[in-house]
Design a protein around this motif. Structure first.
Motif, PDB file in Angstrom:
ATOM      1  N   HIS A 134       0.847  -1.205   0.000  1.00  0.00           N
ATOM      2  CA  HIS A 134       0.000   0.000   0.000  1.00  0.00           C
ATOM      3  C   HIS A 134       0.886   1.259   0.000  1.00  0.00           C
ATOM      4  O   HIS A 134       0.657   2.183  -0.781  1.00  0.00           O
ATOM      5  CB  HIS A 134      -0.916   0.015   1.225  1.00  0.00           C
ATOM      6  CG  HIS A 134      -2.127  -0.866   1.082  1.00  0.00           C
ATOM      7  ND1 HIS A 134      -2.988  -0.771   0.019  1.00  0.00           N
ATOM      8  CD2 HIS A 134      -2.632  -1.842   1.878  1.00  0.00           C
ATOM      9  CE1 HIS A 134      -3.969  -1.660   0.153  1.00  0.00           C
ATOM     10  NE2 HIS A 134      -3.770  -2.327   1.275  1.00  0.00           N
ATOM     11  N   GLY A 177      -8.726  -1.652   5.502  1.00  0.00           N
ATOM     12  CA  GLY A 177      -9.724  -2.296   6.340  1.00  0.00           C
ATOM     13  C   GLY A 177      -9.143  -2.766   7.673  1.00  0.00           C
ATOM     14  O   GLY A 177      -9.857  -2.911   8.655  1.00  0.00           O
ATOM     15  N   ASP A 207     -16.983   0.105   7.519  1.00  0.00           N
ATOM     16  CA  ASP A 207     -17.725  -1.154   7.378  1.00  0.00           C
ATOM     17  C   ASP A 207     -18.739  -1.329   8.505  1.00  0.00           C
ATOM     18  O   ASP A 207     -19.873  -1.752   8.269  1.00  0.00           O
ATOM     19  CB  ASP A 207     -16.751  -2.349   7.358  1.00  0.00           C
ATOM     20  CG  ASP A 207     -15.865  -2.347   6.114  1.00  0.00           C
ATOM     21  OD1 ASP A 207     -16.250  -1.723   5.105  1.00  0.00           O
ATOM     22  OD2 ASP A 207     -14.777  -2.961   6.157  1.00  0.00           O
ATOM     23  N   GLY A 220     -17.381   0.882   2.941  1.00  0.00           N
ATOM     24  CA  GLY A 220     -16.780   2.144   2.491  1.00  0.00           C
ATOM     25  C   GLY A 220     -17.434   2.732   1.243  1.00  0.00           C
ATOM     26  O   GLY A 220     -17.938   3.866   1.272  1.00  0.00           O
ATOM     27  N   GLU A 224     -19.854   6.077   1.010  1.00  0.00           N
ATOM     28  CA  GLU A 224     -19.477   7.182   0.110  1.00  0.00           C
ATOM     29  C   GLU A 224     -20.624   7.524  -0.842  1.00  0.00           C
ATOM     30  O   GLU A 224     -20.949   8.693  -1.050  1.00  0.00           O
ATOM     31  CB  GLU A 224     -18.222   6.815  -0.690  1.00  0.00           C
ATOM     32  CG  GLU A 224     -17.858   7.923  -1.669  1.00  0.00           C
ATOM     33  CD  GLU A 224     -16.524   7.730  -2.380  1.00  0.00           C
ATOM     34  OE1 GLU A 224     -16.037   6.598  -2.462  1.00  0.00           O
ATOM     35  OE2 GLU A 224     -15.990   8.740  -2.862  1.00  0.00           O
ATOM     36  N   GLY A 307      -7.299   0.857   0.963  1.00  0.00           N
ATOM     37  CA  GLY A 307      -8.652   0.812   0.408  1.00  0.00           C
ATOM     38  C   GLY A 307      -9.470   2.079   0.633  1.00  0.00           C
ATOM     39  O   GLY A 307     -10.206   2.520  -0.255  1.00  0.00           O
ATOM     40  N   ASN A 311     -11.763   6.562  -1.537  1.00  0.00           N
ATOM     41  CA  ASN A 311     -12.827   7.530  -1.262  1.00  0.00           C
ATOM     42  C   ASN A 311     -12.504   8.901  -1.881  1.00  0.00           C
ATOM     43  O   ASN A 311     -11.487   9.514  -1.556  1.00  0.00           O
ATOM     44  CB  ASN A 311     -12.982   7.647   0.261  1.00  0.00           C
ATOM     45  CG  ASN A 311     -14.162   8.496   0.652  1.00  0.00           C
ATOM     46  OD1 ASN A 311     -14.152   9.694   0.426  1.00  0.00           O
ATOM     47  ND2 ASN A 311     -15.165   7.873   1.219  1.00  0.00           N
ATOM     48  N   ASP A 339      -6.826  -3.868  -2.691  1.00  0.00           N
ATOM     49  CA  ASP A 339      -5.811  -4.925  -2.727  1.00  0.00           C
ATOM     50  C   ASP A 339      -5.614  -5.470  -4.145  1.00  0.00           C
ATOM     51  O   ASP A 339      -6.589  -5.746  -4.851  1.00  0.00           O
ATOM     52  CB  ASP A 339      -6.228  -6.063  -1.789  1.00  0.00           C
ATOM     53  CG  ASP A 339      -6.162  -5.632  -0.334  1.00  0.00           C
ATOM     54  OD1 ASP A 339      -5.588  -4.554  -0.061  1.00  0.00           O
ATOM     55  OD2 ASP A 339      -6.675  -6.370   0.519  1.00  0.00           O
TER      56      ASP A 339
HETATM   57  O1  KG4 Z   1      -6.783  -2.068   1.437  1.00  0.00           O
HETATM   58  P1  KG4 Z   1      -8.047  -2.832   1.367  1.00  0.00           P
HETATM   59  O2  KG4 Z   1      -8.585  -3.202  -0.006  1.00  0.00           O
HETATM   60  O3  KG4 Z   1      -7.935  -4.154   2.186  1.00  0.00           O
HETATM   61  C1  KG4 Z   1      -7.197  -4.214   3.391  1.00  0.00           C
HETATM   62  O4  KG4 Z   1      -5.947  -4.307   3.304  1.00  0.00           O
HETATM   63  O5  KG4 Z   1      -7.840  -4.087   4.456  1.00  0.00           O
HETATM   64  O6  KG4 Z   1      -9.138  -1.984   2.152  1.00  0.00           O
HETATM   65  C2  KG4 Z   1     -10.460  -2.405   2.309  1.00  0.00           C
HETATM   66  C3  KG4 Z   1     -11.218  -1.347   3.108  1.00  0.00           C
HETATM   67  C4  KG4 Z   1     -12.626  -1.774   3.497  1.00  0.00           C
HETATM   68  O7  KG4 Z   1     -12.807  -1.507   4.878  1.00  0.00           O
HETATM   69  C5  KG4 Z   1     -13.502  -0.885   2.639  1.00  0.00           C
HETATM   70  O8  KG4 Z   1     -14.756  -0.579   3.225  1.00  0.00           O
HETATM   71  C6  KG4 Z   1     -12.646   0.347   2.483  1.00  0.00           C
HETATM   72  O9  KG4 Z   1     -11.344  -0.147   2.309  1.00  0.00           O
HETATM   73  N1  KG4 Z   1     -13.030   1.143   1.313  1.00  0.00           N
HETATM   74  C7  KG4 Z   1     -13.499   2.407   1.378  1.00  0.00           C
HETATM   75  C8  KG4 Z   1     -13.830   2.780   0.054  1.00  0.00           C
HETATM   76  N2  KG4 Z   1     -13.533   1.731  -0.781  1.00  0.00           N
HETATM   77  C9  KG4 Z   1     -13.042   0.738   0.022  1.00  0.00           C
HETATM   78  N3  KG4 Z   1     -13.674   3.234   2.424  1.00  0.00           N
HETATM   79  C10 KG4 Z   1     -14.176   4.459   2.170  1.00  0.00           C
HETATM   80  N4  KG4 Z   1     -14.546   4.874   0.939  1.00  0.00           N
HETATM   81  C11 KG4 Z   1     -14.386   4.076  -0.146  1.00  0.00           C
HETATM   82  N5  KG4 Z   1     -14.739   4.490  -1.358  1.00  0.00           N
END
Ligand code: KG4
Ligand code: ZN
Length: 368
Positions: A134, A177, A207, A220, A224, A307, A311, A339
């Protein structure tokens, strides 16, 4: 894909990387061409395939580790066959695989798959840290333009713009997340932990609040979307730890405030206002603390990843505020925020050159 002997590649800085990501609910396989070394890394993404399991986990309201494992086991050979067919002439020099953090049953599937692939191709296997994936994801192509010109010379290349001098010291905010971390970076290989969440991660808060509003997983993107129809100043939710001198975060109290609000206003609740006001509160803390760190440490730039960085209001706010204090702002294309294998290719390349050897065992609690 042809096999290569280990002897040939020693400390070459130009490498072809095959990367595998299975830490959570996305199976990712990517092919990258990496060059430039640790000081001025550059990446060309040849392929970045992601098989999302979101629809499978959605009925459970979150990721079920054993279902994730089963799906990765099914998806890995399918994605690999597809990528091999599409790019017959791509001969990887190394394989990078996520060793942690994440769900251990899910991580093991990627590690075992990568081990047998590396053995059959006779090339090195490098463990990668998902959080470094990331962190470095802004280096992937499609990087957003900086808010201030990095150089007066129009001919200056992107590689030069990303050289150590132009962007460091930098403040990096990783919001996913499972994590919320603020780092001060002095170079691509040296950083210091400034703070992190003391309870829920930012994405976890999105979430959980989505669940309170009866929205599906992952919350998320749903929050949004709904927030666009609401007023962000309708409800004044708390901004936890905003004025604390440290750089830690806390989101569980904010989530509880939403819970109490929903309980107390059952008959007159406007969920779009709740979503917009919650999003504003969470983003206020993230943006303001990041800005304060940038000012305190005289940062040249701010990076946003993970993630939650998908947003749009968070991206726009941080970009604007970074510009206002004269900082460049870097955020990857949305597909690299969520991811994916490409970011693991970047992390693997950097770990390989930095001689950072992450053991090839699943480490659910790995930190950065
Ligand atoms: O980085 P990621 O894909 O997986 C982890 O490494 O955890 O992040 C996933 C997180 C989830 O909690 C999801 O709800 C959040 O990112 N997320 C968002 C948005 N798209 C994904 N949170 C806020 N706004 C968004 N548009
Ligand atoms: Zn992630």
């Amino acid at each position: 894909m042809k096999s290569k002997s280990k002897a040939k590649i020693k400390v070459k800085t130009s490498l072809k990387v095959l990367a595998i990501e299975t830490s959570c609910d996305e199976t990712g396989i990517a092919l990258l061409e990496a060059s430039g070394g640790v000081r001025a890394p550059e990446f060309k993404v040849t392929a970045n395939l992601v098989a999302s399991q979101i629809a499978i986990h959605r009925p459970f309201g979150g990721v079920v580790p054993n279902i994730a494992k089963r799906e990765h086991l099914k998806n890995l050979p399918l994605l690999f066959a597809k990528i091999k067919k599409m790019h017959k002439n791509f001969t990887p020099d190394i394989i990078a695989v996520t060793a942690g953090p994440g769900l251990e049953p899910a991580l093991w599937t990627g590690i075992e798959f990568a081990k047998s692939l590396a053995a059959s191709l006779n090339i090195p296997l490098v463990g990668a840290n998902h959080l470094e994936g990331h962190l470095y994801s802004f280096l992937l192509p499609g990087v957003r333009a900086a808010t201030k010109p990095l150089s007066s010379s129009a001919a200056r290349t992107r590689a030069a713009a990303l050289s150590s001098r132009a962007i460091f010291p930098a403040i990096a905010l990783i919001v996913s997340g499972g994590h919320t971390i603020l780092l001060k970076m002095d170079s691509f290989s040296k950083w210091k932990h400034l703070g992190e969440t003391r309870d829920d991660a930012a994405g976890e808060a999105f979430d959980k609040v989505a669940r309170l509003l009866n929205l599906p997983y992952p919350g998320g993107p749903e929050i949004e979307k709904l927030a666009k129809r609401g007023r962000s100043d309708a409800i004044s939710f708390p901004r936890p730890m905003l004025h604390d001198k440290n750089y830690d975060f806390s989101f569980s109290g904010l989530k509880t405030s939403v819970l109490y609000y929903m309980r107390d206003h059952r008959d007159e609740v406007n969920i779009a206002d709740v979503a917009a006001s919650f999003q504003a509160a969470a983003e206020d803390v993230l943006v303001k603390k990041t800005l304060r760190a940038a000012q305190q440490f005289g940062a040249q730039s701010i990076m946003l990843s993970g993630g939650v960085a998908a947003n749009k209001t968070l991206r726009a706010r941080l970009k604007k505020e970074a510009g206002a204090i004269g900082c460049s702002f870097f955020v990857p294309d949305v597909k690299y925020n969520l991811d994916n294998g490409a970011m693991i290719g970047v992390a693997g390349y950097m770990a390989y050159l930095r001689k950072k050897k992450y053991p090839l065992v699943a480490n659910g609690a790995m930190n950065i």
